[in-house]
Design an enzyme around this catalytic site. Sequence first.
Site, mmCIF file in Angstrom:
data_model
loop_
_atom_site.group_PDB
_atom_site.id
_atom_site.type_symbol
_atom_site.label_atom_id
_atom_site.label_comp_id
_atom_site.label_asym_id
_atom_site.label_seq_id
_atom_site.Cartn_x
_atom_site.Cartn_y
_atom_site.Cartn_z
ATOM 1 N N CYS A 1 109.636 -74.689 -44.753
ATOM 2 C CA CYS A 1 109.279 -74.154 -43.442
ATOM 3 C C CYS A 1 107.817 -74.527 -43.175
ATOM 4 O O CYS A 1 106.923 -74.133 -43.924
ATOM 5 C CB CYS A 1 109.467 -72.645 -43.386
ATOM 6 N N HIS B 1 107.430 -66.771 -33.903
ATOM 7 C CA HIS B 1 106.053 -66.920 -33.393
ATOM 8 C C HIS B 1 106.017 -66.622 -31.899
ATOM 9 O O HIS B 1 106.982 -66.887 -31.187
ATOM 10 C CB HIS B 1 105.527 -68.336 -33.660
HETATM 11 P P1 AMP Z 1 108.867 -73.302 -30.404
HETATM 12 O O1 AMP Z 1 109.453 -74.395 -29.569
HETATM 13 O O2 AMP Z 1 108.781 -71.982 -29.685
HETATM 14 O O3 AMP Z 1 109.577 -73.194 -31.741
HETATM 15 O O4 AMP Z 1 107.367 -73.703 -30.671
HETATM 16 C C1 AMP Z 1 106.959 -74.441 -31.770
HETATM 17 C C2 AMP Z 1 105.530 -74.852 -31.506
HETATM 18 O O5 AMP Z 1 104.930 -75.210 -32.725
HETATM 19 C C3 AMP Z 1 105.387 -76.049 -30.561
HETATM 20 O O6 AMP Z 1 104.631 -75.652 -29.416
HETATM 21 C C4 AMP Z 1 104.651 -77.087 -31.411
HETATM 22 O O7 AMP Z 1 103.697 -77.821 -30.681
HETATM 23 C C5 AMP Z 1 103.993 -76.228 -32.484
HETATM 24 N N1 AMP Z 1 103.752 -76.880 -33.758
HETATM 25 C C6 AMP Z 1 104.601 -77.641 -34.485
HETATM 26 N N2 AMP Z 1 104.018 -78.047 -35.627
HETATM 27 C C7 AMP Z 1 102.769 -77.522 -35.629
HETATM 28 C C8 AMP Z 1 101.663 -77.599 -36.530
HETATM 29 N N3 AMP Z 1 101.726 -78.282 -37.690
HETATM 30 N N4 AMP Z 1 100.521 -76.940 -36.207
HETATM 31 C C9 AMP Z 1 100.433 -76.258 -35.051
HETATM 32 N N5 AMP Z 1 101.442 -76.137 -34.162
HETATM 33 C C10 AMP Z 1 102.595 -76.783 -34.437
HETATM 34 ZN ZN ZN Z 2 108.557 -69.794 -42.501
#
Ligand code: AMP
Ligand code: ZN
Length: 136
Positions: A4, A99
Site C-alpha cells: 500500500c 484519505h
Molecule cells: P483518490 O483518487 O481519492 O484515491 O486519490 C488518490 C490521490 O493520491 C490522488 O489525488 C493522487 O494524486 C495522490 N497520490 C498518489 N500517489 C501519491 C504519492 N506518492 N504522494 C502523494 N500523493 C499521491
Molecule cells: Zn495502507
Amino acid sequence: MEDCIFCKIVNGEIPSFKVYEDDTVFAFLDINPLSKGHVLVLSKEHYENILEVPEDTYAHMAKMTKKISDKVQEVYKPEGILVNQNNGKRAGQQIMHIHIHVKPIYKDTMVFSEANHRKKFDDQKMKKIQKELAID
Ligand code: AMP
Ligand code: ZN
C-alpha cells in the site's frame, strides 16, 4: 499493509511533503494536485474506506481536515475549499487506503460539477428512502 503506497508514506519508506502528523493521522501534499495546497489527510492505520474505518478515527481525520482547511484559508485565501473523500473505484478512489482531500479552489481552478446529472424523486419515493435510511 504491504503493497500500500500510503502505508509506505506513513512509515517513511516513500518520501512525502508532510504538513501534519500525530498518533492517528498523517497529512501531506498530493503529488498531483488540483491546485496549490491540495492536501491528503489519512488515517495512519490501514483502512480501505469509510465503511472500514472506526468512528473515532474518522472523527479525528475530520477534525484535522478542519484545521488544515483553516490553515489553507489563512495562508492562500482561496475562493473556496472542496473537501471530498472517495470510497470505492466507482466513486473515484484510486488508492485503497482511506484519505480525505482538501482542495483549495482559486479563480482558475477547474471544478467538475455534477449539477446537470441530479435527479428529482417524487414525495412518495423520498418518504420511502427517508424511512429506509432513518437512524434512531
Ligand atoms: P483518490 O483518487 O481519492 O484515491 O486519490 C488518490 C490521490 O493520491 C490522488 O489525488 C493522487 O494524486 C495522490 N497520490 C498518489 N500517489 C501519491 C504519492 N506518492 N504522494 C502523494 N500523493 C499521491
Ligand atoms: Zn495502507
